[in-house]
Design a protein around this motif. Structure first.
Motif, PDB file in Angstrom:
ATOM      1  N   ASP A   1     -34.354  30.740   2.403  1.00 20.08           N
ATOM      2  CA  ASP A   1     -33.283  31.725   2.570  1.00 20.08           C
ATOM      3  C   ASP A   1     -32.143  31.555   1.569  1.00 20.08           C
ATOM      4  O   ASP A   1     -31.679  32.533   0.986  1.00 20.08           O
ATOM      5  CB  ASP A   1     -32.700  31.641   3.993  1.00 20.08           C
ATOM      6  CG  ASP A   1     -33.631  32.287   5.007  1.00 20.08           C
ATOM      7  OD1 ASP A   1     -34.562  33.013   4.578  1.00 20.08           O
ATOM      8  OD2 ASP A   1     -33.439  32.065   6.211  1.00 20.08           O
TER       9      ASP A   1
ATOM     10  N   GLU B   1     -25.905  41.814   8.287  1.00 20.66           N
ATOM     11  CA  GLU B   1     -26.734  40.822   8.956  1.00 20.66           C
ATOM     12  C   GLU B   1     -28.201  40.805   8.513  1.00 20.66           C
ATOM     13  O   GLU B   1     -28.981  39.962   8.965  1.00 20.66           O
ATOM     14  CB  GLU B   1     -26.610  40.947  10.478  1.00 20.66           C
ATOM     15  CG  GLU B   1     -25.621  39.909  11.001  1.00 20.66           C
ATOM     16  CD  GLU B   1     -24.694  40.435  12.079  1.00 20.66           C
ATOM     17  OE1 GLU B   1     -25.135  41.282  12.867  1.00 20.66           O
ATOM     18  OE2 GLU B   1     -23.526  39.990  12.116  1.00 20.66           O
ATOM     19  N   GLU B   2     -28.566  41.709   7.618  1.00 19.14           N
ATOM     20  CA  GLU B   2     -29.900  41.578   6.998  1.00 19.14           C
ATOM     21  C   GLU B   2     -29.965  40.289   6.177  1.00 19.14           C
ATOM     22  O   GLU B   2     -31.035  39.749   5.929  1.00 19.14           O
ATOM     23  CB  GLU B   2     -30.159  42.735   6.026  1.00 19.14           C
ATOM     24  CG  GLU B   2     -30.448  44.049   6.681  1.00 19.14           C
ATOM     25  CD  GLU B   2     -30.429  45.199   5.672  1.00 19.14           C
ATOM     26  OE1 GLU B   2     -30.528  46.334   6.131  1.00 19.14           O
ATOM     27  OE2 GLU B   2     -30.309  44.963   4.436  1.00 19.14           O
TER      28      GLU B   2
ATOM     29  N   ARG C   1     -25.499  33.613   4.021  1.00 20.20           N
ATOM     30  CA  ARG C   1     -24.119  34.134   4.117  1.00 20.20           C
ATOM     31  C   ARG C   1     -23.120  32.989   4.099  1.00 20.20           C
ATOM     32  O   ARG C   1     -22.058  33.088   3.482  1.00 20.20           O
ATOM     33  CB  ARG C   1     -23.953  34.943   5.410  1.00 20.20           C
ATOM     34  CG  ARG C   1     -24.470  36.373   5.307  1.00 20.20           C
ATOM     35  CD  ARG C   1     -24.252  37.106   6.615  1.00 20.20           C
ATOM     36  NE  ARG C   1     -25.395  36.966   7.499  1.00 20.20           N
ATOM     37  CZ  ARG C   1     -25.314  36.864   8.822  1.00 20.20           C
ATOM     38  NH1 ARG C   1     -24.136  36.853   9.430  1.00 20.20           N
ATOM     39  NH2 ARG C   1     -26.407  36.755   9.544  1.00 20.20           N
TER      40      ARG C   1
ATOM     41  N   PRO D   1     -29.818  36.524   5.615  1.00 19.15           N
ATOM     42  CA  PRO D   1     -29.952  35.391   6.527  1.00 19.15           C
ATOM     43  C   PRO D   1     -28.629  34.623   6.669  1.00 19.15           C
ATOM     44  O   PRO D   1     -27.891  34.480   5.695  1.00 19.15           O
ATOM     45  CB  PRO D   1     -31.014  34.515   5.858  1.00 19.15           C
ATOM     46  CG  PRO D   1     -31.757  35.421   4.941  1.00 19.15           C
ATOM     47  CD  PRO D   1     -30.789  36.482   4.522  1.00 19.15           C
ATOM     48  N   LEU D   2     -28.383  34.150   7.888  1.00 17.90           N
ATOM     49  CA  LEU D   2     -27.119  33.472   8.188  1.00 17.90           C
ATOM     50  C   LEU D   2     -26.820  32.336   7.213  1.00 17.90           C
ATOM     51  O   LEU D   2     -25.709  32.213   6.705  1.00 17.90           O
ATOM     52  CB  LEU D   2     -27.161  32.941   9.632  1.00 17.90           C
ATOM     53  CG  LEU D   2     -25.959  32.112  10.081  1.00 17.90           C
ATOM     54  CD1 LEU D   2     -24.680  32.941  10.041  1.00 17.90           C
ATOM     55  CD2 LEU D   2     -26.175  31.547  11.487  1.00 17.90           C
ATOM     56  N   SER D   3     -27.842  31.513   6.945  1.00 18.11           N
ATOM     57  CA  SER D   3     -27.581  30.351   6.089  1.00 18.11           C
ATOM     58  C   SER D   3     -27.148  30.806   4.696  1.00 18.11           C
ATOM     59  O   SER D   3     -26.303  30.173   4.061  1.00 18.11           O
ATOM     60  CB  SER D   3     -28.806  29.446   6.013  1.00 18.11           C
ATOM     61  OG  SER D   3     -29.896  30.146   5.469  1.00 18.11           O
TER      62      SER D   3
ATOM     63  N   CYS E   1     -31.531  34.243  -1.277  1.00 16.11           N
ATOM     64  CA  CYS E   1     -30.554  35.249  -0.835  1.00 16.11           C
ATOM     65  C   CYS E   1     -29.090  34.875  -1.080  1.00 16.11           C
ATOM     66  O   CYS E   1     -28.199  35.538  -0.543  1.00 16.11           O
ATOM     67  CB  CYS E   1     -30.732  35.535   0.657  1.00 16.11           C
ATOM     68  SG  CYS E   1     -32.424  35.917   1.109  1.00 16.11           S
TER      69      CYS E   1
END
Ligand code: C2E
Ligand code: SIN
Ligand code: SIN
Ligand code: FE
Ligand code: FE
Length: 463
Positions: free
Chosen positions: A377, A398-399, A405, A401-403, A381
């Motif tokens: 991720d 939120e498409e 962001r 991935p959290l990590s 990303c």
């Protein structure tokens, strides 16, 4: 080619890199290789090391007048180190898989009595079952310590005193030692009258035992220990009783093997995961060597990212992958040529096109590696933006991935507060202002908010 022979063989034997201005004229080249080697090509031969052993060599070559320089050799050596560690990791991985297969087969047989992989629980169950099912007063297990060939007390049930816990019998000595060496069960209806070899006299005294039996615990030809049975009245076992004792001994041995394999497996898994991490750290290091300005960047962004991810509530299991992803975030820059990566000024349109490929390069490079899949991720990303204007895929909110962001905030923060080949470091204030201004544009507002709070509170080091 034998060790010591030719360029490859001499590098292999010495473990030291070798630069050749021109292979064809190199006195180290084997005579028989002369005609195959084209004139005008030189290069370097680098040993590939796994731990402290040389396992191979590799060559790079280029036509004159270009000559490989000693500082390039340093980089090549670090790549070779990564290759060596990777080879080792693969070997370890295969060994672990072999063990796992063995374990599975054993586990099926053993499930009935153990249902657990803890040795003390297995042996405790064994002793209780033996005492109950054989209708005796006490049962115990002595396990073999292979380092000094001694059988030592490990479990027991039905004893009145602590005496049994002091049992230590050398292999070949006493009845237990004899049963282990001869690999057969022994039965004594009345120890007091008929067993001078039983050398734990204090046990007879303190516990008032009379009848005794001992069965070896053998698995795949290896002696693991003995199962001992005690009764306080004389007792002549019949055929069925003896048969059941031997069955218990077989199950016990399987349980012991099972537990020991599991312990080994846990150890190999630990070693495997250390080897994985060493591989990744090797790669991260190789990347930083390429670009002096980013020195320490990887470490800092990894630490900060983990800190934020933990605060946001990601589990330790997820953090393993977050950490790997952060360490490797810019591995795709391996595909970006030096002229672009190290360019002192602004990039041209065309150069940007190449630079913007680096997350895709990372994806292509890492996705075939199974254990790095969950770590993709961040490398893939980390240049996506909250408002959808990022690259490579233009993901939105939120498409992403959290990590990734989380990482984006940290990466830009650290990039801005550091010198880059293309500009000087910004002040902390200017960088903080920029992060705030980009909230909801480049960054997830919640994450920037948390990051700024943590910096203002001093929870995390700033720059
Ligand atoms: P990097 O140097 O590690 O920068 C990571 C990210 O931090 C950048 O992603 C950008 O979002 C932010 N950042 C870094 N420096 C600045 C800056 O001076 N101003 C602003 N507003 N943001 C900054 P980005 O832009 O996608 O760039 C990715 C990579 O491309 C950079 O990684 C760097 O290796 C390279 N790059 C970007 N701009 C230039 C440039 O002008 N010249 C050269 N030689 N390389 C550049
Ligand atoms: C050598 O290893 O001695 C020569 C290089 C080669 O044949 O590859
Ligand atoms: C050689 O050609 O002799 C060694 C370097 C290479 O493999 O090209
Ligand atoms: Fe990047
Ligand atoms: Fe970075």
């Amino acid at each position: 080619m034998l060790p010591g022979e030719g360029i490859a063989g001499s590098v292999f034997a010495s473990g030291r890199a070798y630069i050749s201005r021109e292979f064809a004229r190199d006195e180290r080249l084997r005579l028989s290789d002369r005609e195959h080697v084209p004139a005008g090509w030189g290069g370097a031969c680098i040993p590939v090391q796994a731990m402290d052993e040389v396992v191979g060599v590799f060559f790079v070559s280029c036509p004159l007048p270009r000559e490989i320089q000693p500082d390039e050799v340093k980089l090549l050596e670090s790549l070779a180190r990564v290759a060596g560690i990777t080879l080792q990791r693969m070997e370890l991985h295969e060994a672990t898989e072999r063990r796992a297969r063995q374990l599975e087969a054993l586990h099926e047989v053993d499930l009935a009595i153990s249902g657990t992989l803890k040795l003390d629980i297995i042996l405790d169950t064994l002793c209780r079952q033996a005492t109950a099912e054989l209708e005796v007063d006490a049962a115990g297990v002595l396990l073999l310590d292979p380092s000094d060939l001694t059988l030592r007390h490990t479990a027991g049930y039905g004893f009145r005193t602590q005496t049994y816990q002091r049992s230590r019998v050398r292999l070949g000595e006493g009845l237990a030692g004899l049963a282990a060496v001869e690999r057969k069960a022994l039965h004594y209806p009345d120890l007091r009258s008929a067993a001078p070899e039983f050398n734990r006299k204090e046990l007879l005294q303190d516990e008032e035992f009379s009848a005794y039996a001992v069965a070896p615990l053998i698995i795949k030809g290896n002696i693991k220990g003995v199962l001992e049975i005690f009764k306080r009245t004389p007792f002549h076992p019949n055929h069925e009783w003896r048969g059941f004792l031997e069955k218990l001994a077989v199950q016990g041995a399987i349980g012991i093997e099972n537990a020991q394999l599991f312990e080994d497996l846990q150890l190999s898994n630990l070693k495997l995961s250390l080897a994985y991490n060493a591989t990744i750290e090797g790669w991260a290091h190789a990347l930083e060597l390429r670009d002096k300005e980013t020195e320490g960047h990887t470490r800092r962004v990894t630490d900060l990212t983990l800190h934020l991810a933990r605060a946001i509530g990601m589990t330790e299991e997820m953090l393993v992958h977050v950490r790997r992803g952060a360490l490797l975030h810019d591995i795709g820059k391996m595909g970006v040529p030096d002229e672009i990566l190290l360019k002192p000024g602004k990039l041209t349109e065309e150069e940007w096109g190449i630079m913007r490929q680096h997350p895709q390069y990372a994806y292509d490079l890492l996705s075939p590696i199974a254990y790095l899949h969950p770590a993709l991720d961040i490398p893939y990303c980390h240049h996506e933006k909250w408002d959808g204007s990022g690259y490579p895929r233009g993901l939105k909110s939120e498409e992403i991935p959290l990590s990734a962001r989380i990482f984006a905030v940290v990466d830009v923060w650290d990039a801005l507060t550091s010198d880059r080949p293309y500009r000087k470091a910004w002040s902390k204030e200017k960088a903080l202002e920029y992060l705030q201004e980009q909230s909801g544009k480049h960054f997830d507002p919640k994450i920037v908010g948390l990051f700024l709070n943590m910096i203002n509170e001093g929870t995390i080091g700033a720059g």
